[in-house]
Design a protein around this motif. Structure first.
Motif, PDB file in Angstrom:
ATOM      1  N   ALA B   3       1.035  -0.957   0.147  1.00 44.80           N
ATOM      2  CA  ALA B   3      -0.150  -0.775   0.233  1.00 44.80           C
ATOM      3  C   ALA B   3       1.108   0.927  -0.132  1.00 44.80           C
ATOM      4  N   TYR B   4       0.924   1.992  -1.240  1.00 42.83           N
ATOM      5  CA  TYR B   4       1.278   3.311  -0.929  1.00 42.83           C
ATOM      6  C   TYR B   4       0.197   4.307  -0.594  1.00 42.83           C
ATOM      7  N   TYR B   5       1.116   5.433   1.141  1.00 39.83           N
ATOM      8  CA  TYR B   5       0.119   6.008   0.963  1.00 39.83           C
ATOM      9  C   TYR B   5       0.937   7.331   0.907  1.00 39.83           C
ATOM     10  N   GLY B   6       1.291   8.416   0.553  1.00 45.08           N
ATOM     11  CA  GLY B   6       1.964  10.009   0.647  1.00 45.08           C
ATOM     12  C   GLY B   6       1.141  10.037  -1.297  1.00 45.08           C
ATOM     13  N   TYR B   7       2.120  10.905  -2.114  1.00 46.12           N
ATOM     14  CA  TYR B   7       2.290  11.500  -3.169  1.00 46.12           C
ATOM     15  C   TYR B   7       3.140  11.808  -3.856  1.00 46.12           C
ATOM     16  N   LYS B   8       3.177  12.791  -4.700  1.00 44.48           N
ATOM     17  CA  LYS B   8       3.993  13.139  -5.584  1.00 44.48           C
ATOM     18  C   LYS B   8       4.004  14.446  -6.186  1.00 44.48           C
ATOM     19  N   ASP B   9       4.884  14.855  -5.829  1.00 40.01           N
ATOM     20  CA  ASP B   9       4.589  17.005  -6.606  1.00 40.01           C
ATOM     21  C   ASP B   9       5.886  17.184  -6.712  1.00 40.01           C
ATOM     22  N   GLY B  10       5.437  18.795  -7.363  1.00 39.75           N
ATOM     23  CA  GLY B  10       6.955  19.298  -8.240  1.00 39.75           C
ATOM     24  C   GLY B  10       8.455  19.399  -7.602  1.00 39.75           C
ATOM     25  N   SER B  11       8.422  18.247  -6.365  1.00 35.82           N
ATOM     26  CA  SER B  11      10.007  18.299  -5.344  1.00 35.82           C
ATOM     27  C   SER B  11       9.915  17.016  -5.255  1.00 35.82           C
ATOM     28  N   GLY B  12       9.130  15.849  -5.456  1.00 32.05           N
ATOM     29  CA  GLY B  12       9.640  14.233  -5.733  1.00 32.05           C
ATOM     30  C   GLY B  12       8.267  13.892  -4.851  1.00 32.05           C
ATOM     31  N   ASP B  13       8.252  12.176  -4.700  1.00 37.80           N
ATOM     32  CA  ASP B  13       8.104  11.079  -4.957  1.00 37.80           C
ATOM     33  C   ASP B  13       7.885  11.005  -2.956  1.00 37.80           C
ATOM     34  N   TYR B  14       7.071  10.955  -2.524  1.00 36.68           N
ATOM     35  CA  TYR B  14       7.367  10.809  -1.034  1.00 36.68           C
ATOM     36  C   TYR B  14       5.907  10.262  -0.600  1.00 36.68           C
ATOM     37  N   PHE B  15       5.775   8.406  -0.116  1.00 37.49           N
ATOM     38  CA  PHE B  15       4.678   7.889  -0.337  1.00 37.49           C
ATOM     39  C   PHE B  15       5.739   6.690   1.040  1.00 37.49           C
ATOM     40  N   ILE B  16       4.936   6.811   1.943  1.00 32.32           N
ATOM     41  CA  ILE B  16       5.766   5.446   3.282  1.00 32.32           C
ATOM     42  C   ILE B  16       4.743   3.858   2.091  1.00 32.32           C
ATOM     43  N   ILE B  17       5.612   2.648   2.061  1.00 37.22           N
ATOM     44  CA  ILE B  17       4.921   1.708   1.859  1.00 37.22           C
ATOM     45  C   ILE B  17       4.843   0.744   3.046  1.00 37.22           C
ATOM     46  N   ILE B  18       3.925   0.431   2.902  1.00 38.50           N
ATOM     47  CA  ILE B  18       3.914  -0.906   3.370  1.00 38.50           C
ATOM     48  C   ILE B  18       3.191  -2.497   2.760  1.00 38.50           C
ATOM     49  N   ASP B  19       3.887  -2.769   3.023  1.00 41.55           N
ATOM     50  CA  ASP B  19       3.512  -4.392   3.013  1.00 41.55           C
ATOM     51  C   ASP B  19       2.348  -5.067   3.686  1.00 41.55           C
ATOM     52  N   THR B  20       1.211  -4.928   2.918  1.00 43.68           N
ATOM     53  CA  THR B  20       0.422  -5.646   4.553  1.00 43.68           C
ATOM     54  C   THR B  20       0.075  -7.105   4.731  1.00 43.68           C
ATOM     55  N   ASP B  21       1.237  -8.120   3.778  1.00 47.56           N
ATOM     56  CA  ASP B  21       1.479  -9.252   3.801  1.00 47.56           C
ATOM     57  C   ASP B  21       1.898  -9.890   5.430  1.00 47.56           C
ATOM     58  N   LYS B  22       3.384  -8.350   5.433  1.00 48.34           N
ATOM     59  CA  LYS B  22       4.203  -8.620   5.984  1.00 48.34           C
ATOM     60  C   LYS B  22       3.848  -8.171   7.764  1.00 48.34           C
ATOM     61  N   CYS B  23       2.679  -7.173   7.618  1.00 47.37           N
ATOM     62  CA  CYS B  23       2.246  -6.119   8.480  1.00 47.37           C
ATOM     63  C   CYS B  23       0.960  -7.592  10.119  1.00 47.37           C
ATOM     64  N   ASN B  24       1.772  -7.202  11.012  1.00 47.42           N
ATOM     65  CA  ASN B  24       1.509  -8.375  11.812  1.00 47.42           C
ATOM     66  C   ASN B  24      -0.317  -7.773  12.220  1.00 47.42           C
ATOM     67  N   GLY B  25       0.030  -6.522  12.199  1.00 49.77           N
ATOM     68  CA  GLY B  25      -1.088  -5.417  13.824  1.00 49.77           C
ATOM     69  C   GLY B  25      -0.896  -5.209  14.296  1.00 49.77           C
ATOM     70  N   CYS B  26       0.653  -5.199  15.030  1.00 54.81           N
ATOM     71  CA  CYS B  26       1.409  -4.901  15.933  1.00 54.81           C
ATOM     72  C   CYS B  26       1.104  -4.229  16.913  1.00 54.81           C
ATOM     73  N   ARG B  27       1.365  -3.023  15.791  1.00 62.89           N
ATOM     74  CA  ARG B  27       1.116  -1.670  16.792  1.00 62.89           C
ATOM     75  C   ARG B  27       2.331  -0.905  17.334  1.00 62.89           C
ATOM     76  N   LYS B  28       2.690  -1.595  16.788  1.00 64.76           N
ATOM     77  CA  LYS B  28       4.399  -1.027  17.349  1.00 64.76           C
ATOM     78  C   LYS B  28       4.863   0.798  16.697  1.00 64.76           C
ATOM     79  N   CYS B  29       4.398   0.574  15.452  1.00 66.60           N
ATOM     80  CA  CYS B  29       4.735   1.829  14.499  1.00 66.60           C
ATOM     81  C   CYS B  29       3.727   2.814  15.354  1.00 66.60           C
ATOM     82  N   VAL B  30       2.746   2.537  15.354  1.00 63.64           N
ATOM     83  CA  VAL B  30       1.681   3.652  16.026  1.00 63.64           C
ATOM     84  C   VAL B  30       2.418   4.263  16.906  1.00 63.64           C
ATOM     85  N   ASP B  31       2.690   3.412  18.168  1.00 63.49           N
ATOM     86  CA  ASP B  31       3.553   4.423  18.961  1.00 63.49           C
ATOM     87  C   ASP B  31       4.643   4.892  18.704  1.00 63.49           C
TER      88      ASP B  31
END
Lengths: 293, 94
Positions: B3-31
């Motif tokens: 899942a690509y979250y973010g955008y592309k604009d004149g200054s560059g590509d800004y995406f955070i990519i989350i591989d949902t097949d790997k994500c186990n929903g552990c919440r550690k990133c949230v904290d």
């Protein structure tokens, strides 16, 4: 409506019921409602085959639009909302579909819907909607492998085309065709913002460019922006375009020319991909509910 | 699914990519994220519907700035989200 006050951006709303199909014979009647930012679509499927559908503009209240679209789709079929076993909502307004049992994102629904409309060879789906543009990669089952959504600005979307249709006073359905009537492609206008693109188009018209040429420049700007997105997720064939803008030949044929990849021809109206996909998810969910899966 | 979250604009590509097949929903990133960029959402991509990490709606359109403080122009980069994720599901495009 007089010529003076004609709304060039307004696209035709429509409904259709497949002939030779009877819902009384169906074991599973499922429906999908796709409340988009500009257009709302409802589709009813009988055992996984498309039966009836409607596409209309989204109004100010999503709940009302959802009910209206659904009622319009089942009008004259004798089908009542109670007869539908499972309804899934999708699109921007998916949480506002009062009669939907579940919601699924429009990304998954477009992939699944494209799989139904174009067949299992589809790997890249480009959904160009009213206010955003999504590039989706999927597998042979229509499952999403990766997706990218650009929702920062309406440039490169259907709403941008509506604004432009109004500017050059050409009905939105004919916009694509007019842009293809020029011999040589002009330089594209700005593609970072609808307002800038419109302002530049106005300037070009003032310079005496014919509206067809300005239209070509505008379409080309949109296409360049869309291709930027697509290259990010990577393009693998078969490639298809869904959403309302899939009906604009100016966009689709320029995509084909610049990507050197021909999109598949749709067998059904590509605006329905989201609604069809959600109706298919509804079928899967209903099967799970009654213990078939 | 990536899942690509973010955008592309004149200054560059800004995406955070989350591989949902790997994500186990552990919440550690949230904290772990000092700017509350992540959230756990119900997986609305399939009928199973577990939990998965996503970038919040609020930050998707300004991710370049939200992540800015963790990305100094010089010196060591410590991306707390990437370090916290044991499943290695998070990547940044810039």
């Amino acid at each position: 409506m007089s010529e003076k006050s004609k709304e060039f951006w307004r696209w035709r709303e429509y409904r259709h019921t497949m002939p030779n199909m009877d819902w009384h014979d169906a074991k599973m009647v499922t429906a999908g409602v796709d409340i988009g930012s500009v257009g709302s679509k409802a589709a009813v499927m009988l055992d996984g085959e498309l039966y009836t559908y409607a596409a209309m503009r989204t109004g100010g209240v999503s709940e009302e639009t959802a009910v209206k679209a659904m009622n319009w789709a089942i009008e004259e079929t004798g089908l009542k909302t109670e007869d539908i076993h499972y309804v899934v909502g999708t699109g921007y307004g998916r949480v506002n579909v009062p009669f939907a049992k579940r919601t699924i994102t429009e990304i998954a629904c477009h992939a699944r819907g494209a799989h139904y409309i174009y067949g299992p060879t589809v790997r890249t789906v480009l959904d160009i909607g009213g206010q955003d543009c999504k590039a989706i990669r999927c597998d042979e089952k229509g499952k999403v492998m990766s997706f990218l959504m650009n929702d920062k600005c309406a440039a490169g979307t259907g709403r941008g085309l509506e604004v432009f249709a109004d500017l050059i006073r050409t009905p939105i359905e004919e916009l694509g065709k007019t842009s293809l009537s020029v011999q040589d492609e002009p330089q594209p206008v700005s593609n970072t913002c609808v307002i800038f693109a419109k302002a530049e188009s106005v300037a070009l018209l003032r310079q005496g460019w014919p509206k067809e040429k300005v239209s070509a420049a505008y379409h080309l700007a949109m296409v360049n922006r869309i291709i930027d997105l697509l290259t990010k997720v990577g393009i693998e064939k078969d490639f298809v375009v869904t959403g309302g803008v899939a009906k604009n030949t100016g966009i689709v044929s320029r995509l084909e020319r610049n990507l050197k990849l021909k999109p598949l021809e749709p067998k059904l109206d590509p605006i329905l991909a989201g609604a069809i996909g959600s109706a298919l998810f509804a079928k899967a969910l209903y099967e799970k509910e009654i213990g078939l899966r | 699914m990536k899942a690509y979250y973010g955008y592309k604009d004149g200054s560059g590509d800004y995406f955070i990519i989350i591989d949902t097949d790997k994500c186990n929903g552990c919440r550690k990133c949230v904290d772990a994220c000092p700017h509350r960029v992540f959230e756990l959402i119900k997986d609305e991509f399939d009928i199973e519907g577990g939990l998965m990490a996503a970038v919040t709606e609020e930050h998707r359109k300004k991710i370049k700035y939200s992540c800015g403080p963790c990305k100094p122009m010089s010196g060591e980069r410590k991306l707390q989200c990437v370090l916290a994720c044991e499943a290695k599901a998070i990547t940044h495009s810039w």
